[in-house]
Write a protein that holds these residues in place. Structure first.
Motif, PDB file in Angstrom:
ATOM      1  N   UNK A   7      21.075  40.824  32.299  1.00  0.00           N
ATOM      2  CA  UNK A   7      21.773  42.091  32.559  1.00  0.00           C
ATOM      3  C   UNK A   7      23.010  42.269  31.696  1.00  0.00           C
ATOM      4  N   UNK A   8      23.007  41.677  30.491  1.00  0.00           N
ATOM      5  CA  UNK A   8      24.181  41.767  29.623  1.00  0.00           C
ATOM      6  C   UNK A   8      23.667  41.647  28.189  1.00  0.00           C
ATOM      7  N   UNK A   9      23.856  42.694  27.393  1.00  0.00           N
ATOM      8  CA  UNK A   9      23.350  42.663  26.028  1.00  0.00           C
ATOM      9  C   UNK A   9      24.028  41.545  25.236  1.00  0.00           C
ATOM     10  N   UNK A  10      23.279  40.907  24.337  1.00  0.00           N
ATOM     11  CA  UNK A  10      23.822  39.834  23.498  1.00  0.00           C
ATOM     12  C   UNK A  10      25.193  40.254  22.948  1.00  0.00           C
ATOM     13  N   UNK A  11      26.200  39.407  23.157  1.00  0.00           N
ATOM     14  CA  UNK A  11      27.588  39.858  23.051  1.00  0.00           C
ATOM     15  C   UNK A  11      28.243  39.642  21.684  1.00  0.00           C
ATOM     16  N   UNK A  12      27.576  38.959  20.766  1.00  0.00           N
ATOM     17  CA  UNK A  12      28.263  38.558  19.533  1.00  0.00           C
ATOM     18  C   UNK A  12      27.720  39.331  18.324  1.00  0.00           C
ATOM     19  N   UNK A  13      28.472  39.354  17.221  1.00  0.00           N
ATOM     20  CA  UNK A  13      28.098  40.253  16.114  1.00  0.00           C
ATOM     21  C   UNK A  13      26.845  39.827  15.351  1.00  0.00           C
ATOM     22  N   UNK A  14      26.439  38.555  15.463  1.00  0.00           N
ATOM     23  CA  UNK A  14      25.224  38.088  14.777  1.00  0.00           C
ATOM     24  C   UNK A  14      24.698  36.887  15.550  1.00  0.00           C
ATOM     25  N   UNK A  15      23.477  36.468  15.212  1.00  0.00           N
ATOM     26  CA  UNK A  15      23.018  35.181  15.724  1.00  0.00           C
ATOM     27  C   UNK A  15      22.399  34.408  14.573  1.00  0.00           C
ATOM     28  N   UNK A  16      23.032  33.287  14.219  1.00  0.00           N
ATOM     29  CA  UNK A  16      22.535  32.449  13.128  1.00  0.00           C
ATOM     30  C   UNK A  16      22.035  31.135  13.707  1.00  0.00           C
ATOM     31  N   UNK A  17      20.945  30.617  13.128  1.00  0.00           N
ATOM     32  CA  UNK A  17      20.493  29.267  13.460  1.00  0.00           C
ATOM     33  C   UNK A  17      20.437  28.477  12.161  1.00  0.00           C
ATOM     34  N   UNK A  18      21.169  27.353  12.128  1.00  0.00           N
ATOM     35  CA  UNK A  18      21.280  26.554  10.911  1.00  0.00           C
ATOM     36  C   UNK A  18      20.643  25.192  11.176  1.00  0.00           C
ATOM     37  N   UNK A  19      19.597  24.853  10.407  1.00  0.00           N
ATOM     38  CA  UNK A  19      18.940  23.555  10.568  1.00  0.00           C
ATOM     39  C   UNK A  19      19.585  22.549   9.632  1.00  0.00           C
TER      40      UNK A  19
END
Length: 880
Positions: free
Chosen positions: A258-270
């Protein structure tokens, strides 16, 4: 954070608190940290960096004249407060700043600390190629949880302080730097580039991160926000295969929470050599590069998908809503683990989610029975990292599911959404979750938390059933065996309302499309009705009577299997068979399989073989294979072998692993066939390589020639490189089964050398412990020397592998090496693990020699007995 686990074996409940454990509290707050700005310049070849850390602090009280920051092994050059140099004391762990002007409420201070770091031990990691691993990438990455940020910048390092943050970092071309928030600027500086990242939403110090490398960047998006995957160049396809569901997962969790993703981006770094599975740094998750799947690995590896959704869930539970103190970490880790269950339900089916939950429960149960029992919320420990165990991940997940079962779906999600919305960008404790549940639903669940969260343990139920045909009464007797006999007021009892279902089957015959070719083929569909009653179970032993119109075919205890528990069913064989075939709940079918295996005999064997062949859920087929092998009859072998043709790789793997317990010439031939022919799944091939060693090294009448098997395993090692060294690690485990073989030991020693791919090397180090127990005194010395040398390496995973190997040994000398590992390691997890391994070695030394001889004699007797009983069952079946 994603889990990394250690298990030890002993069946009493050992205490969680080790000597030196004490209560931990957050420190008094001098004020609110408003902003942290790191301005750094990296010198990667020298594994060092320098720069400034600026902290803006808004004082809470007047008159503070000294500030104490966490800063470990940093070289502090100067301290300024509001641009005026100040005196400071630094003892290598804490930086104490003397303020020339005492604090005033409302007047913020800007503390600027110039510092440098050379060859840091923790917090920030420099990865580079060397002569042993020339192809290693050049990378720098950080890891803050739990209290390791203080190793790479000075800070008020506890989760109760939330602030915005900014990182500006100078790195050599062509490397890129990724951090929290948004990239607000990049500038060229000769052969260097400066990256400037800004995180505008408040978060704790342990979630500040930096990852530097020559990455390929794969761009995706969700609702216009960038979703990016950073991996080593050349692994772009693996990145899409492994992380490609992320945008859908963000949508799913935004809706659920019930809360839209709050941050400006989503990065995943392997990143390479990562010391966890993953770490949920705000908007920038770091993952181990070992999670990247190739096509074959994706057949039967959902661990990566689970890892990706786990770390993403933390962006809400952990990063948006932050725990105030480590003792409440179950709130975030339990929900991240439960999100793996939710995603399984969303993406696959409700049945698969139920099986996933069962596996989570078992991982907790194994820690509870063999390692220690503890309350989920405790602030008594030596180091906070000790709390990151199966009690907060898997048991936490089970507790969230029990809350859902108590409230029902609609109210559960209302409660979760209220909790997230009320506490966004704030810190929470367990009580805040209880308050949100009560606010959203009016329900007070303290009774559940008191039983499962604030104390250790769970109920162990024994359930018996009988039918009185004259009175049409079903009698169910429930015993809570975790409580001592005769103690009804025992603090160990649970008080729960449990639904009990009585099942009536309606067999419907349907023509199967697949089988239509065969004339008149029929399939029985699972179509049953449950008549359900709810009973209050709150004493050590209680009997309940249920008036029913007809005798039920089967009984389902805890319909839906929502409670975290263990269950032993004591029903007649006919009811167990009907439950295994017709209960709509896969977990109930699995409990029935275990109860049938305990009954033994031909009837149970046939029922389990049928389940292994026909159950619609692969998870139940996996469990049927495990239980089938518990019945010591030759007919069980035939049922198992049929399972090798199952189209599901998890089932084939389970069958191969089960065959390890049937040590006969026939089982050897079957498994050798799998090794020679191969399998689409890496994991099935790995299991076969281990199992062929386990069978061939046993006391068989027709013993395969040892050198022949060693040669076969050696050829696997020489020819089967491949994804994450899974298959070759299986061959190493197979070699370790030859405990008296010097030839097997010599092969293993070769693979512990530097230069061997790391996952294979770690597997081989662990195998040295297993093979050590049958070796000659001279060979044992060689193993101990090797482990002494390996224990000096500083890499976390190597240290864990060395501790695991030593814990399997039966010589007092292993204790000495473990003690030296404890003294020199920088990691709290290794320290704790090595201490637990010392007590295992002490147990092993005690009585192991006599025990082993007894075990070998017993195995031979069991084998002879099995042949006799199998013949008898066959004769009886024929005479019927």
């Amino acid at each position: 954070m994603s889990k990394s686990y250690f298990d030890t074996d002993n069946n009493t409940h050992k205490p969680f608190e080790l000597p030196g454990a004490r209560p931990h509290y957050n420190p008094d707050r001098p004020g609110q940290v408003e902003h942290i700005f790191l301005d750094l310049s990296l010198d990667i070849p020298k594994q060092s960096y320098q720069g400034t850390c600026s902290i803006r602090l808004l004082p809470i009280r007047n008159g503070i004249d000294r500030l104490t920051l966490d800063a470990v092994n940093l070289n502090i050059e100067s301290v300024q407060v509001d641009e005026i140099p100040e005196n400071f004391d630094y003892d290598g762990e804490q930086l104490s700043i003397q303020l020339s002007e005492a604090t005033q409420i409302g007047k913020s201070l800007l503390i600027a600390i110039a510092y440098s770091v050379a060859k840091p031990q923790r917090g920030i990691y420099f990865i580079q190629p060397d002569k042993h691993y020339p192809n290693k990438p050049t990378q720098v990455w950080t890891q803050g949880e739990d209290e390791d940020s203080r190793f790479w910048f000075p800070c008020f390092d506890y989760p109760g302080q939330l602030s915005t943050s900014e990182i500006r970092v100078r790195v050599p071309n062509p490397l890129v730097a990724i951090s929290n928030g948004e990239l607000i600027n990049t500038t060229e500086d000769g052969d260097y580039k400066i990256y400037h990242w800004s995180q505008q939403q408040v978060h704790p110090t342990y979630l500040m991160t930096l990852a530097v490398g020559d990455f390929a960047e794969i761009r995706d998006e969700w609702n216009g926000k960038p979703v990016t995957y950073y991996v080593e160049k050349g692994r772009e396809e693996d990145a899409k295969r492994s992380m490609g569901k992320t945008p859908r997962m963000i949508e799913f969790l935004s809706q659920k929470y019930g809360y839209l993703y709050a941050f400006p981006k989503y990065a995943q770094v392997c990143v390479d050599d990562f010391i966890f599975g993953g770490m949920e740094n705000t908007s920038t998750t770091l993952l181990t590069d070992r999670c990247l799947l190739d096509e074959r690995a994706a057949l039967d590896n959902r661990n990566t998908e689970a890892l990706v959704v786990h770390e993403l869930a933390h962006q809400w539970f952990g990063d948006l809503v932050v725990i105030k103190h480590w003792s409440h970490a179950w709130i975030k880790e339990g929900m991240a683990s439960y999100s793996e269950v939710m995603w399984t339900e969303q993406e696959y089916s409700q049945e698969e989610a139920a099986y996933y939950r069962l596996l989570e429960a078992r991982r907790y149960l194994s820690e509870d029975s063999s390692r220690y029992r503890r309350p989920m919320v405790t602030h008594v420990y030596r180091e906070a990292i000790e709390l990151y165990d199966r009690h907060i991940y898997e048991k936490g997940s089970c507790v969230y599911h029990m809350i859902r079962a108590q409230l029902g779906d609609e109210l559960f999600w209302q409660a979760i959404q209220t909790f997230v919305q009320d506490n966004a960008h704030k810190t929470v404790e367990t009580i805040d979750l209880l308050r949100a549940i009560e606010k959203a639903t009016g329900r007070n669940l303290l009774f559940l938390f008191d039983q499962y969260v604030y104390r250790g343990g769970h109920p162990d139920f024994k359930v018996a059933y009988s039918w009185d045909g004259d009175a049409n009464l079903a009698k169910i007797t429930v015993t809570q065996t975790q409580a001592a006999e005769g103690k009804n007021s025992s603090k160990d009892l649970f008080d729960l309302k449990i639904p009990v279902g009585f099942g009536y089957t309606q067999q419907e015959e349907v023509k199967s499309k697949e089988l239509e070719v065969k004339k008149n083929s029929k399939l029985i569909t699972r179509n049953s009705q449950l008549k359900t009653f709810t009973v209050r179970v709150n004493e050590r032993e209680q009997s309940f009577y249920f008036p029913l119109e007809n005798k039920p075919q089967f009984i389902s205890f805890d319909v839906g299997n929502n409670y975290l528990k263990t269950v032993a069913l004591e029903y007649p064989i006919a009811e167990l068979k009907a439950q295994l075939e017709f209960d709509p709940d896969p977990i109930s079918r699995i409990y029935a399989a275990a109860a049938l295996a305990k009954k033994g005999g031909l009837e149970a064997t046939i029922a389990l073989s049928t389940s292994l062949k026909n159950d619609p859920l692969w998870g139940v087929r996996v469990e049927a294979a495990k239980q089938l092998v518990q019945i010591n009859l030759d007919q069980a072998f035939d049922g198992l072998v049929a399972g090798l043709k199952d189209k599901n790789a998890y089932v084939r793997r389970s069958v191969v692993e089960a065959l390890a317990q049937i040590k006969t010439a026939e089982s050897y031939k079957v498994v050798r066939g799998v090794v020679q022919k191969g399998d689409p799944s890496y994991y099935v091939e790995a299991a076969a390589s281990r199992v062929i060693g386990a069978i061939a090294s046993a006391n068989l009448e027709e013993k395969p020639k040892e050198d022949k098997v060693l040669k076969q395993l050696k050829s696997v090692l020489e020819e089967k490189a491949g994804w994450n060294e899974v298959v070759r690690s299986g061959a190493v485990a197979g070699l370790a089964e030859f405990k008296t073989s010097e030839a097997a030991l010599n092969i293993l020693i070769e693979y512990t050398k530097l230069g061997v791919p790391q996952p294979l090397r770690l597997a081989t180090i662990r195998a040295l412990g297993k093979i050590s127990v049958g070796q000659s005194p001279a060979n044992l010395e060689q193993i101990l020397e090797k482990l002494t040398e390996l224990a000096k390496e500083t890499f976390f995973l190597t240290q864990v592998a060395v501790a695991t190997a030593l814990g399997q040994m039966e010589t007092p000398k292993a204790v000495g090496i473990l003690r030296s590992l404890i003294d020199q390691t920088a990691d709290g997890r290794v320290r704790r693990y090595a201490e637990e391994e010392i007590s295992k070695v002490q147990n092993n030394i005690g009585s192991e020699k006599n025990l082993r001889q007894l075990r070998e004699d017993f195995d031979q007797l069991k084998q002879q007995n099995q042949e006799l009983r199998s013949r008898l069952e066959n004769l009886e079946a024929k005479s019927k």
